[in-house]
Design a protein around this motif. Structure first.
Motif: not given
Length: 303
Positions: A131-133, A252-265, A281-293
């Protein structure tokens, strides 16, 4: 000795976009110097060397090199390597193949879920191994702005301010007020050295809420001349750090949040990174990174 390699474009669903990646297979006997030389020859942001796993339940060991050095973790090599190994090895069932690819990296074991579909680009997603710190202190805004060729008023928006975050690799995160300003950002000579090269960071990640596409949450660029990457078309490891900033700054409130990040343009290599944050619990519990190839080429390299 001839080793087989593949190249893929990662964080895109079409060839000649995204972030190019070279993956060299069967690299168990290569020395560190040989791997570094081959990575310099490919001259991509990263080159992966696939070796035999140390445990039977794991898919492979992978080592990641930029043209200048080895790094412990990176997003687009993880996505690209997992998709390649799944395409080469996963059995098909009714035209669909799902696979769990377990990759040993310097940062630790990374489990990647890959979805392969006939006639469409493969997609993969993994939980960030760390997790980021917060990490380190940055110079004042005027120094950072000069390093990027911007003026101080163009740095920062809302309650987003420059900060260092680490999640395997350490990046300086610099929020920029507009899409126009981020398009002018650059590595600005000696000003860059004063702003960023004494901080022990892997690269500088600039981001803004103004985007090319309405479906995107952030438009970003990443510069890392210290490790041989003038600019990166897509940076999954830095997006992990962005998750920490978004959780903190956007409250952010507790729950799952999805964001699209654009780069390379700005490079003509449009990329989309799927960033998923889970807060509990008010903390960042996990982070997932996804993408196509998509695979682009294959061949052999003599060593």
């Amino acid at each position: 000795m001839a080793l087989k390699f593949h190249t893929l474009d990662v964080f895109t669903d079409r060839r000649f976009g995204g972030n190019p990646l070279a993956v060299v297979l069967g690299a168990d006997t290569l020395s560190d110097d040989q791997m570094q030389t081959i990575a310099r020859e490919f001259n991509l942001s990263e080159t992966v060397f696939v070796q035999s796993s140390t445990r039977p339940a794991h898919s492979a060991r992978m080592r990641i090199f930029t043209p200048r050095s080895e790094i412990p973790f990176a997003g687009h090599p993880t996505i690209g390597t997992a998709i390649l190994l799944a395409e080469l090895n996963a059995p098909a069932h009714n035209g669909e193949r799902d696979a769990l690819v377990v990759l040993e990296q310097a940062i630790g074991t990374v489990r990647v879920g890959a979805r392969l579909r006939t006639g469409g680009a493969a997609f993969a997603e993994f939980d960030a191994p760390k997790l980021p710190a917060e990490a380190g202190v940055l110079p004042p805004v005027d120094v950072l702005a000069a390093g990027l060729g911007l003026i101080p008023s163009e740095v920062g928006f809302e309650n987003h301010a420059p900060i260092c975050y680490a999640a395997g690799n350490t990046f300086a995160f610099v929020p920029v007020a507009s899409l126009e300003a981020i398009g002018r950002a650059r590595v600005n000579g000696s000003h860059w050295e004063r702003a960023f090269e004494q901080q022990g960071i892997s690269g500088v990640y600039v981001y803004t809420r103004q985007c090319e596409h309405t479906t995107s949450a952030f438009h970003v660029r990443m510069f890392a001349p210290q490790i041989g990457i003038a600019e990166d078309p897509a940076t999954g490891s830095a997006a992990v750090g962005l998750a920490g900033i978004v959780h903190q700054s956007d409250r952010l409130r507790d729950g799952t949040h999805r964001r699209i990040v654009e780069q390379g343009y700005e490079m003509g290599r449009p990329s989309q990174i799927v960033l998923t944050l889970v807060a509990a619990g008010g903390k960042l519990a996990s982070v997932r990174i996804g993408g196509s190839a998509v695979r682009v080429s294959e061949g052999t390299i003599d060593v």
